[in-house]
Design a protein around this motif. Structure first.
Motif, PDB file in Angstrom:
ATOM      1  N   ASN A 139       8.303  14.259   7.148  1.00 51.23           N
ATOM      2  CA  ASN A 139       7.939  13.209   7.845  1.00 51.23           C
ATOM      3  C   ASN A 139       8.139  12.012   6.885  1.00 51.23           C
ATOM      4  O   ASN A 139       8.496  10.871   7.385  1.00 51.23           O
ATOM      5  N   ASN A 140       7.925  12.120   5.621  1.00 51.04           N
ATOM      6  CA  ASN A 140       8.037  10.978   4.632  1.00 51.04           C
ATOM      7  C   ASN A 140       9.536  10.836   4.580  1.00 51.04           C
ATOM      8  O   ASN A 140       9.908   9.622   4.757  1.00 51.04           O
ATOM      9  N   ALA A 141      10.442  11.925   4.216  1.00 52.02           N
ATOM     10  CA  ALA A 141      11.979  11.990   4.214  1.00 52.02           C
ATOM     11  C   ALA A 141      12.483  11.249   5.687  1.00 52.02           C
ATOM     12  O   ALA A 141      13.245  10.400   5.345  1.00 52.02           O
ATOM     13  N   VAL A 142      12.075  11.629   6.647  1.00 52.55           N
ATOM     14  CA  VAL A 142      12.746  11.468   7.815  1.00 52.55           C
ATOM     15  C   VAL A 142      12.289   9.927   8.026  1.00 52.55           C
ATOM     16  O   VAL A 142      13.276   9.031   8.808  1.00 52.55           O
ATOM     17  N   SER A 143      11.165   9.463   8.128  1.00 53.39           N
ATOM     18  CA  SER A 143      10.740   8.155   8.263  1.00 53.39           C
ATOM     19  C   SER A 143      11.384   7.125   7.335  1.00 53.39           C
ATOM     20  O   SER A 143      11.867   6.243   7.614  1.00 53.39           O
ATOM     21  N   SER A 144      11.364   7.664   5.930  1.00 55.32           N
ATOM     22  CA  SER A 144      12.177   6.696   5.196  1.00 55.32           C
ATOM     23  C   SER A 144      13.455   6.448   5.355  1.00 55.32           C
ATOM     24  O   SER A 144      14.083   5.178   5.381  1.00 55.32           O
ATOM     25  N   VAL A 194       1.107  -1.141  -0.008  1.00 54.97           N
ATOM     26  CA  VAL A 194       0.066  -0.112   0.226  1.00 54.97           C
ATOM     27  C   VAL A 194       0.978   1.214   0.065  1.00 54.97           C
ATOM     28  O   VAL A 194       2.078   1.151   0.159  1.00 54.97           O
ATOM     29  N   ILE A 195       0.244   2.414  -0.295  1.00 55.62           N
ATOM     30  CA  ILE A 195       1.036   3.748  -0.433  1.00 55.62           C
ATOM     31  C   ILE A 195       0.641   4.339   0.948  1.00 55.62           C
ATOM     32  O   ILE A 195      -0.414   4.606   1.199  1.00 55.62           O
ATOM     33  N   GLN A 196       1.808   4.957   1.695  1.00 55.68           N
ATOM     34  CA  GLN A 196       1.103   5.889   2.790  1.00 55.68           C
ATOM     35  C   GLN A 196       1.557   7.084   2.168  1.00 55.68           C
ATOM     36  O   GLN A 196       2.589   7.540   1.981  1.00 55.68           O
ATOM     37  N   TYR A 197       0.514   8.066   2.155  1.00 56.19           N
ATOM     38  CA  TYR A 197       0.453   9.638   1.918  1.00 56.19           C
ATOM     39  C   TYR A 197       0.659  10.472   3.156  1.00 56.19           C
ATOM     40  O   TYR A 197      -0.081  10.316   3.698  1.00 56.19           O
ATOM     41  N   PHE A 198       1.837  11.419   3.105  1.00 54.54           N
ATOM     42  CA  PHE A 198       1.847  11.856   4.226  1.00 54.54           C
ATOM     43  C   PHE A 198       1.313  13.353   4.161  1.00 54.54           C
ATOM     44  O   PHE A 198       1.676  14.011   3.346  1.00 54.54           O
ATOM     45  N   LYS A 199       0.324  13.743   5.053  1.00 53.33           N
ATOM     46  CA  LYS A 199      -0.426  15.192   4.953  1.00 53.33           C
ATOM     47  C   LYS A 199       0.381  16.092   5.973  1.00 53.33           C
ATOM     48  O   LYS A 199       1.195  15.822   6.665  1.00 53.33           O
ATOM     49  N   MET A 227       5.172   7.004   0.273  1.00 53.03           N
ATOM     50  CA  MET A 227       6.024   5.882   0.703  1.00 53.03           C
ATOM     51  C   MET A 227       5.406   4.681   0.432  1.00 53.03           C
ATOM     52  O   MET A 227       3.981   4.444   0.837  1.00 53.03           O
ATOM     53  N   LEU A 228       5.966   3.660  -0.351  1.00 52.66           N
ATOM     54  CA  LEU A 228       5.529   2.434  -0.578  1.00 52.66           C
ATOM     55  C   LEU A 228       5.968   1.376   0.624  1.00 52.66           C
ATOM     56  O   LEU A 228       7.119   1.354   0.838  1.00 52.66           O
ATOM     57  N   VAL A 229       4.983   0.896   1.075  1.00 58.49           N
ATOM     58  CA  VAL A 229       5.134  -0.032   2.297  1.00 58.49           C
ATOM     59  C   VAL A 229       4.205  -1.388   1.921  1.00 58.49           C
ATOM     60  O   VAL A 229       3.297  -1.445   1.249  1.00 58.49           O
ATOM     61  N   LYS A 230       4.773  -2.448   2.845  1.00 49.13           N
ATOM     62  CA  LYS A 230       3.969  -3.554   2.956  1.00 49.13           C
ATOM     63  C   LYS A 230       2.771  -3.428   3.647  1.00 49.13           C
ATOM     64  O   LYS A 230       2.678  -2.726   4.561  1.00 49.13           O
ATOM     65  N   HIS A 231       1.756  -4.216   3.055  1.00 48.79           N
ATOM     66  CA  HIS A 231       0.371  -3.997   3.753  1.00 48.79           C
ATOM     67  C   HIS A 231       0.509  -4.812   5.025  1.00 48.79           C
ATOM     68  O   HIS A 231       0.506  -6.013   4.905  1.00 48.79           O
ATOM     69  N   LEU A 232       0.002  -4.224   6.050  1.00 50.61           N
ATOM     70  CA  LEU A 232       0.042  -4.793   7.547  1.00 50.61           C
ATOM     71  C   LEU A 232      -1.171  -4.967   7.995  1.00 50.61           C
ATOM     72  O   LEU A 232      -2.069  -4.276   7.760  1.00 50.61           O
ATOM     73  N   ASP A 233      -1.389  -6.010   8.809  1.00 49.00           N
ATOM     74  CA  ASP A 233      -2.584  -6.218   9.765  1.00 49.00           C
ATOM     75  C   ASP A 233      -2.012  -5.483  11.102  1.00 49.00           C
ATOM     76  O   ASP A 233      -1.232  -6.424  11.738  1.00 49.00           O
ATOM     77  N   ILE A 234      -2.538  -4.343  11.453  1.00 54.74           N
ATOM     78  CA  ILE A 234      -1.871  -3.404  12.450  1.00 54.74           C
ATOM     79  C   ILE A 234      -2.284  -4.303  13.709  1.00 54.74           C
ATOM     80  O   ILE A 234      -3.288  -4.569  13.948  1.00 54.74           O
ATOM     81  N   ILE A 235      -1.372  -4.232  14.571  1.00 57.55           N
ATOM     82  CA  ILE A 235      -1.486  -4.797  15.832  1.00 57.55           C
ATOM     83  C   ILE A 235      -2.029  -3.739  16.964  1.00 57.55           C
ATOM     84  O   ILE A 235      -1.301  -2.523  16.602  1.00 57.55           O
ATOM     85  N   PRO A 236      -3.246  -3.753  17.382  1.00 60.18           N
ATOM     86  CA  PRO A 236      -3.679  -2.514  17.974  1.00 60.18           C
ATOM     87  C   PRO A 236      -3.092  -2.210  19.276  1.00 60.18           C
ATOM     88  O   PRO A 236      -3.636  -1.534  20.305  1.00 60.18           O
ATOM     89  N   LYS A 241      13.153  -5.622  11.164  1.00 59.71           N
ATOM     90  CA  LYS A 241      12.403  -5.988   9.817  1.00 59.71           C
ATOM     91  C   LYS A 241      11.230  -4.890   9.828  1.00 59.71           C
ATOM     92  O   LYS A 241      10.474  -4.707  10.870  1.00 59.71           O
ATOM     93  N   THR A 242      10.875  -4.110   8.753  1.00 60.47           N
ATOM     94  CA  THR A 242      10.050  -3.056   8.724  1.00 60.47           C
ATOM     95  C   THR A 242       9.163  -3.091   7.536  1.00 60.47           C
ATOM     96  O   THR A 242       9.385  -3.773   6.723  1.00 60.47           O
ATOM     97  N   HIS A 243       8.021  -2.144   7.563  1.00 61.13           N
ATOM     98  CA  HIS A 243       7.110  -2.527   6.239  1.00 61.13           C
ATOM     99  C   HIS A 243       7.679  -1.366   5.176  1.00 61.13           C
ATOM    100  O   HIS A 243       7.023  -1.742   4.016  1.00 61.13           O
ATOM    101  N   PHE A 244       8.927  -0.757   5.274  1.00 62.57           N
ATOM    102  CA  PHE A 244       9.233   0.044   4.248  1.00 62.57           C
ATOM    103  C   PHE A 244       9.966  -0.586   2.945  1.00 62.57           C
ATOM    104  O   PHE A 244      10.610  -1.901   3.157  1.00 62.57           O
ATOM    105  N   VAL A 245       9.277  -0.186   1.799  1.00 61.85           N
ATOM    106  CA  VAL A 245       9.639  -0.829   0.561  1.00 61.85           C
ATOM    107  C   VAL A 245      10.448   0.202  -0.256  1.00 61.85           C
ATOM    108  O   VAL A 245      11.772   0.180  -0.399  1.00 61.85           O
ATOM    109  N   GLU A 246       9.922   1.399  -0.411  1.00 61.49           N
ATOM    110  CA  GLU A 246      10.499   2.648  -0.944  1.00 61.49           C
ATOM    111  C   GLU A 246       9.990   3.783  -0.790  1.00 61.49           C
ATOM    112  O   GLU A 246       8.643   3.783  -0.752  1.00 61.49           O
ATOM    113  N   GLN A 247      10.839   4.931  -0.678  1.00 62.39           N
ATOM    114  CA  GLN A 247      10.218   6.204  -0.803  1.00 62.39           C
ATOM    115  C   GLN A 247       9.756   6.420  -2.557  1.00 62.39           C
ATOM    116  O   GLN A 247      10.760   6.550  -3.027  1.00 62.39           O
TER     117      GLN A 247
END
Ligand code: UDP
Length: 235
Positions: A50-55, A24-29, A79-88, A67-73
């Protein structure tokens, strides 16, 4: 890779599907919120920072075996990331007393801890993210015992790596929040690692360089985010 429909809109990010169901894509507002959404505003260029610092942080942590969900900025905001089932469960690491810990325990801001403190919070906006412990996580099945062990081990390891990373840049990592999720049977670090979810103080002066400037109207919010960006991304 193609951006498809919006899956979710949060306070500071939008998640979009892609043509790959695994990513999935994370878009930073630029939107900023604090005190569980009570205070709202905009921090100019925050999304890009935040996109650049997080990347940068995700790539750094990956080189150190996390191990992170990061694929590429993908670009300034995405940011392109792996689709996670988020632990709440939000995992908070603290090296110095600040924020909710000071209020909860009557401790003076700035007290340095001899060892990091790890806390769990239930990720639930309606309830204001209440503090929980391992019994709650187990009984309400938010994560398995093995996953909780990984949250603790990874959280402490990431704290050490980030503390040293920022210390080299004359910044004190006071506290921060992590989120993890499941992907193909693995627990991966998700979300973002930015001045929105970390407390960062100038090592010598203790000047605040993070979202507390927005929370408490300390001024120079954009300038301090930009300073963190320069320190993290331009070396
Ligand atoms: N934090 C966050 N999102 C939350 C709660 C906390 O990113 O929903 C971060 C916060 O920026 C700080 C750390 O986690 O760096 C510890 O936050 P604290 O529990 O002190 O709560 P706060 O004072 O931010 O309400």
């Amino acid at each position: 890779m193609e951006r498809r429909e919006q899956l979710y809109e949060g306070k500071s990010k939008i998640i979009y599907a892609t043509d790959n169901p695994d990513q999935v894509i994370q878009y930073f507002k630029d939107d900023a919120s604090a005190f569980n959404g009570v205070k709202k505003g905009t921090i100019v260029d925050k999304g890009g920072i935040n996109n650049a610092v997080s990347s940068k942080m995700f790539q750094y942590l990956e080189t150190k075996g996390t191990k992170t969900h990061f694929v590429e900025q993908l670009n300034d905001r995405e940011m392109l990331v792996k689709h996670l089932d988020i632990i709440p469960v939000e995992v908070v690491l603290r090296n110095v007393a600040a924020g909710s810990l000071c209020k909860r325990l009557g401790v003076k801001e700035g007290l340095e801890f001899p060892d990091p403190i790890l806390e769990f919070f239930y990720k639930n906006d309606d309830l204001g993210d209440p503090m929980i412990n391992e019994c709650h996580i187990d009984i309400f099945k938010w994560a398995t015992k093995d996953e909780v062990a990984q949250l603790k081990e990874q959280g402490l390891k990431i704290n050490k790596l980030l503390f040293d990373f920022y210390r080299e840049r004359k910044i004190r990592l006071v506290d921060f929040k992590l989120e993890f999720g499941r992907h193909n049977g693995e627990v991966l670090l998700g979300d973002e690692i930015s001045p929105d979810g970390c407390r960062l103080w100038n090592w010598d002066t203790n000047e605040k360089m993070d979202k507390d400037r927005f929370r408490f109207d300390l001024g120079s919010v954009e300038e301090k985010y930009q300073e963190i960006y320069n320190l993290v991304c331009k070396d």
